[in-house]
Design an enzyme around this catalytic site. Structure first.
Site, PDB file in Angstrom:
ATOM      1  N   ARG A  99       1.010  -1.113   0.335  1.00 22.72           N
ATOM      2  CA  ARG A  99      -0.012   0.309  -0.155  1.00 22.72           C
ATOM      3  C   ARG A  99       0.827   1.226   0.081  1.00 22.72           C
ATOM      4  O   ARG A  99       1.481   1.697   0.684  1.00 22.72           O
ATOM      5  CB  ARG A  99      -0.975   0.011   1.421  1.00 22.72           C
ATOM      6  CG  ARG A  99      -1.350  -1.244   1.097  1.00 22.72           C
ATOM      7  CD  ARG A  99      -2.883  -1.198   2.241  1.00 22.72           C
ATOM      8  NE  ARG A  99      -3.406  -2.093   2.185  1.00 22.72           N
ATOM      9  CZ  ARG A  99      -4.747  -1.689   2.295  1.00 22.72           C
ATOM     10  NH1 ARG A  99      -5.904  -1.296   3.080  1.00 22.72           N
ATOM     11  NH2 ARG A  99      -5.337  -3.065   2.572  1.00 22.72           N
TER      12      ARG A  99
ATOM     13  N   GLU B  34       0.187   4.133   0.994  1.00 30.42           N
ATOM     14  CA  GLU B  34       0.263   5.439   2.081  1.00 30.42           C
ATOM     15  C   GLU B  34       1.523   5.784   1.733  1.00 30.42           C
ATOM     16  O   GLU B  34       2.217   5.772   2.867  1.00 30.42           O
ATOM     17  CB  GLU B  34      -0.339   4.301   3.270  1.00 30.42           C
ATOM     18  CG  GLU B  34      -1.899   4.113   2.979  1.00 30.42           C
ATOM     19  CD  GLU B  34      -2.211   2.392   3.786  1.00 30.42           C
ATOM     20  OE1 GLU B  34      -1.164   2.159   4.510  1.00 30.42           O
ATOM     21  OE2 GLU B  34      -3.538   3.092   4.055  1.00 30.42           O
TER      22      GLU B  34
ATOM     23  N   ARG C  45       1.637   2.763  13.296  1.00 30.88           N
ATOM     24  CA  ARG C  45       0.687   1.196  12.566  1.00 30.88           C
ATOM     25  C   ARG C  45       0.588   1.320  11.087  1.00 30.88           C
ATOM     26  O   ARG C  45       0.034   0.665  10.812  1.00 30.88           O
ATOM     27  CB  ARG C  45      -0.175   1.487  13.645  1.00 30.88           C
ATOM     28  CG  ARG C  45      -0.628   2.879  13.347  1.00 30.88           C
ATOM     29  CD  ARG C  45      -2.458   3.127  14.120  1.00 30.88           C
ATOM     30  NE  ARG C  45      -2.785   4.305  13.717  1.00 30.88           N
ATOM     31  CZ  ARG C  45      -3.159   5.334  13.085  1.00 30.88           C
ATOM     32  NH1 ARG C  45      -1.489   5.411  13.328  1.00 30.88           N
ATOM     33  NH2 ARG C  45      -3.583   6.314  12.266  1.00 30.88           N
ATOM     34  N   HIS C  46       1.492   1.793  10.357  1.00 32.42           N
ATOM     35  CA  HIS C  46       1.292   1.610   9.106  1.00 32.42           C
ATOM     36  C   HIS C  46       2.525   1.211   8.233  1.00 32.42           C
ATOM     37  O   HIS C  46       3.777   2.050   8.429  1.00 32.42           O
ATOM     38  CB  HIS C  46       1.163   2.785   8.485  1.00 32.42           C
ATOM     39  CG  HIS C  46      -1.186   3.012   8.473  1.00 32.42           C
ATOM     40  ND1 HIS C  46      -0.813   4.016   9.239  1.00 32.42           N
ATOM     41  CD2 HIS C  46      -1.904   2.968   7.370  1.00 32.42           C
ATOM     42  CE1 HIS C  46      -2.485   3.971   9.429  1.00 32.42           C
ATOM     43  NE2 HIS C  46      -3.091   3.458   8.407  1.00 32.42           N
TER      44      HIS C  46
ATOM     45  N   GLU D 237      -7.365  -0.716  14.596  1.00 34.26           N
ATOM     46  CA  GLU D 237      -8.042  -1.929  14.364  1.00 34.26           C
ATOM     47  C   GLU D 237      -6.717  -2.878  13.939  1.00 34.26           C
ATOM     48  O   GLU D 237      -6.294  -2.620  13.264  1.00 34.26           O
ATOM     49  CB  GLU D 237      -8.320  -0.947  12.987  1.00 34.26           C
ATOM     50  CG  GLU D 237      -9.339  -1.927  11.793  1.00 34.26           C
ATOM     51  CD  GLU D 237      -9.201  -1.180  10.477  1.00 34.26           C
ATOM     52  OE1 GLU D 237      -9.968  -0.334  10.285  1.00 34.26           O
ATOM     53  OE2 GLU D 237      -8.837  -2.551   9.523  1.00 34.26           O
TER      54      GLU D 237
ATOM     55  N   SER E 123     -10.864  -6.373   8.916  1.00 43.89           N
ATOM     56  CA  SER E 123     -11.322  -6.028   8.718  1.00 43.89           C
ATOM     57  C   SER E 123     -12.360  -6.883   8.047  1.00 43.89           C
ATOM     58  O   SER E 123     -11.361  -7.731   6.633  1.00 43.89           O
ATOM     59  CB  SER E 123     -11.887  -4.125   8.440  1.00 43.89           C
ATOM     60  OG  SER E 123     -11.163  -4.287   7.096  1.00 43.89           O
TER      61      SER E 123
ATOM     62  N   ARG F 122      -0.103  -5.694  13.440  1.00 46.08           N
ATOM     63  CA  ARG F 122      -1.001  -5.100  14.423  1.00 46.08           C
ATOM     64  C   ARG F 122      -1.377  -5.419  15.252  1.00 46.08           C
ATOM     65  O   ARG F 122      -1.369  -5.496  16.290  1.00 46.08           O
ATOM     66  CB  ARG F 122      -2.129  -4.162  13.520  1.00 46.08           C
ATOM     67  CG  ARG F 122      -1.543  -3.300  12.744  1.00 46.08           C
ATOM     68  CD  ARG F 122      -2.696  -2.516  12.802  1.00 46.08           C
ATOM     69  NE  ARG F 122      -2.853  -1.253  11.420  1.00 46.08           N
ATOM     70  CZ  ARG F 122      -3.681  -0.253  11.700  1.00 46.08           C
ATOM     71  NH1 ARG F 122      -4.528  -0.523  11.468  1.00 46.08           N
ATOM     72  NH2 ARG F 122      -3.412   0.466  10.297  1.00 46.08           N
TER      73      ARG F 122
HETATM   74  P1  AMO Z   1      -8.148  -3.297   5.204  1.00 45.35           P
HETATM   75  O1  AMO Z   1      -7.903  -2.431   4.514  1.00 45.35           O
HETATM   76  O2  AMO Z   1      -8.632  -2.967   6.765  1.00 45.35           O
HETATM   77  O3  AMO Z   1      -9.103  -4.654   4.407  1.00 45.35           O
HETATM   78  O4  AMO Z   1      -6.538  -4.052   5.885  1.00 45.35           O
HETATM   79  C1  AMO Z   1      -7.213  -5.313   6.971  1.00 45.35           C
HETATM   80  C2  AMO Z   1      -6.495  -5.094   8.171  1.00 45.35           C
HETATM   81  O5  AMO Z   1      -4.908  -4.990   7.437  1.00 45.35           O
HETATM   82  C3  AMO Z   1      -4.055  -4.366   7.987  1.00 45.35           C
HETATM   83  N1  AMO Z   1      -3.677  -2.812   7.013  1.00 45.35           N
HETATM   84  C4  AMO Z   1      -2.106  -2.765   8.065  1.00 45.35           C
HETATM   85  N2  AMO Z   1      -1.073  -3.350   8.183  1.00 45.35           N
HETATM   86  C5  AMO Z   1      -0.321  -1.941   8.134  1.00 45.35           C
HETATM   87  N3  AMO Z   1       0.259  -1.273   7.513  1.00 45.35           N
HETATM   88  C6  AMO Z   1      -0.625  -0.895   6.994  1.00 45.35           C
HETATM   89  N4  AMO Z   1      -0.217  -0.146   5.521  1.00 45.35           N
HETATM   90  C7  AMO Z   1      -2.048  -1.886   7.016  1.00 45.35           C
HETATM   91  N5  AMO Z   1      -3.514  -1.713   5.673  1.00 45.35           N
HETATM   92  C8  AMO Z   1      -3.787  -2.928   6.173  1.00 45.35           C
HETATM   93  C9  AMO Z   1      -4.988  -4.158   8.976  1.00 45.35           C
HETATM   94  C10 AMO Z   1      -6.215  -3.425   8.442  1.00 45.35           C
HETATM   95  O6  AMO Z   1      -7.415  -4.604   9.794  1.00 45.35           O
HETATM   96  N6  AMO Z   1      -9.984  -6.330   1.669  1.00 45.35           N
HETATM   97  C11 AMO Z   1      -9.822  -5.866   2.684  1.00 45.35           C
HETATM   98  C12 AMO Z   1     -10.144  -7.339   4.048  1.00 45.35           C
HETATM   99  C13 AMO Z   1     -11.135  -8.150   3.936  1.00 45.35           C
HETATM  100  O7  AMO Z   1     -12.205  -7.297   4.175  1.00 45.35           O
HETATM  101  O8  AMO Z   1     -11.320  -9.353   3.428  1.00 45.35           O
HETATM  102  C14 AMO Z   1      -9.131  -4.902   3.453  1.00 45.35           C
HETATM  103  O9  AMO Z   1      -7.803  -5.178   3.240  1.00 45.35           O
HETATM  104  O10 AMO Z   1      -5.063  -4.417  10.341  1.00 45.35           O
END
Ligand code: AMO
Length: 418
Positions: free
Chosen positions: A198, A200, A206-207, A341, A344, A392
């Site tokens: 990602r 971001e 936390r990212h 979080e 999800s 996380r």
């Molecule tokens: P979401 O975008 O909420 O959902 O991602 C799911 C979980 O992945 C972790 N996460 C991350 N951890 C660290 N850095 C990041 N940049 C990052 N992005 C995500 C988080 C987050 O809750 N497709 C949906 C899931 C689904 O519906 O099955 C999804 O990707 O803990």
């Protein structure tokens, strides 16, 4: 006779005795090799010349009486240096007297793995994934792998990494979302342990730009409640399993794990707004919960002794197109732990007409997702799943302050090497 392999982390020379601290093999318990001149002059001579950081193989046996607080006392009868450093000095102070910065730790991750605390984190990470796999197999899932080089992004355009793919553009997978859903037109229960890429831009604790997820998808479900039940069951399995199998590692990290009780509380989005209001924080209905809101809710839950909780019945507006809509609400959920979080998920829209409408409403062009939509034309069953962030989860279970501590070689805005 035992043979230990490892690196010299500390050395104390008091003349007639040299003490060497080594964390051997894949263990986390330091051993203290006691090299006495009077007992074995040969070994003592080698020990005296040894440099901190050297890789050694030590033959010997554990001392009958254990006195050292630093580790297990070991009486060597032979020490062989298998590799010497080409640098004069090691950039990490293994004695723990000078703490090292996170950046130093990440630059020299391989070296810090010679320390029990750092090693414990990654032994636990490995065990989490092993326990997760065990849970999925026990529950009739099969492990799948979906492409990481993709023709379309799943979780929104802004955070997708783009790259050249011959004559076309390709994207690094942000999530297995589209593919795990397509698989529901041929399999019933799948899971994948996978990186998420990602783009971001922000730099937070936390990212990550490359993080790992435990993803699953299940067909023939009734609603999102089926998925939440499976997720809470996995979490309990992970926590119980870690407490049982990683007690030594947890102790080093000063962590006491207690399995949460099932079912985890389900808190509706509307209730969250109510809880926030009582704390003097107003957000407009339909807005997503941000970092601040999640933290406040976490504090309120902690007051009631609850670590893990679901947030349910989110406005459809803040959820992705693939989530099933119920008027202005959605069949989605987040799993939060102590204000963060972790996962999800939800029930997906499996009816193609509704799915296309959802896309249009989110401003997406269904033509870009033709390969995905095609899978919905051949009797796609109702289905749902989740994505659970590995780093996380580790942050919360192990009380790590920064997500970078939970991954060996973090990728963030500023860090692409090592
Ligand atoms: P979401 O975008 O909420 O959902 O991602 C799911 C979980 O992945 C972790 N996460 C991350 N951890 C660290 N850095 C990041 N940049 C990052 N992005 C995500 C988080 C987050 O809750 N497709 C949906 C899931 C689904 O519906 O099955 C999804 O990707 O803990």
């Amino acid at each position: 006779l035992e043979t230990l392999c490892g690196w010299i982390n500390e050395k104390k020379d008091i003349g007639g005795i040299v003490f060497l601290t080594v964390v051997p093999d894949n263990g986390i318990k330091p051993i203290v090799a006691v090299c006495k001149k009077g007992r074995n002059p040969e070994v003592w001579k080698v020990a005296k010349k040894l440099k901190i950081g050297s890789a050694v193989r030590i033959d010997g046996q554990y001392a009958e009486t254990q006195i050292s607080k630093k580790g297990l006392e070991f009486i060597p009868c032979k020490i062989v240096v298998v590799s010497e450093m080409s640098e004069e000095k090691i950039p990490i102070d293994f004695s723990g007297k000078t703490p090292f910065l996170l950046d130093t730790k990440l630059d020299y991750r391989y070296l810090t793995l010679r320390l029990p605390r750092e090693r414990a984190i990654f032994i636990i990470r490995s065990e989490i994934l092993k326990l997760a796999r065990e849970w999925f197999y026990k529950n009739g899932f099969i492990e799948v792998h979906t492409p990481k080089l993709c023709g379309a992004g799943a979780e929104g355009g802004a955070t997708v990494f783009e790259l050249n793919y011959f004559e076309k553009k390709a994207y690094l997978a942000q999530s297995p979302q589209l593919y795990k859903q397509m698989l529901m037109s041929g399999l019933e229960k799948v899971f994948e342990i996978t990186p998420y890429f990602r783009a971001e831009k922000f730099s937070t604790t936390r990212h990550l730009n490359e993080s790992w997820g435990i993803d699953m998808e299940v067909g023939f479900i009734d609603n999102e409640e089926d998925i939440m039940r499976l997720l809470e069951d996995l979490i309990v399995h992970l926590v119980e399993g870690l407490a049982e199998r990683c007690s030594k590692e947890l102790k080093i990290l000063n962590v006491k794990l207690k399995a949460p009780e099932k079912p985890f509380p389900r808190i509706k989005y509307d209730e969250v707004l109510e809880i926030l209001r009582r704390r003097g924080v107003e957000i407009e209905w339909g807005e997503d919960l941000g970092d601040r809101e999640e933290k406040i809710l976490g504090e309120e839950m902690t007051k009631s002794g609850i670590d893990f909780y679901f947030i349910t019945k989110y406005p459809w507006k803040v959820k992705p197109f693939y989530i099933m809509r119920e008027n202005y609400l959605s069949r989605s959920f987040d799993l939060d732990c102590k204000g963060l979080e972790l996962a999800s998920g939800g029930q997906r829209e499996h009816r193609i007409n509704e799915l296309v409408n959802n896309m249009l409403e989110k401003g997406l062009n269904p033509k870009d997702f033709e390969f995905y939509l095609e899978a919905f034309r051949y009797a796609m069953p109702p289905h749902g799943g989740y994505g659970l962030g590995v780093e996380r989860l580790m942050m919360k279970l192990l009380n790590l302050e920064n997500i970078r501590e939970a991954i060996l070689f973090p990728r963030d805005r500023w860090r692409l090497v090592p």
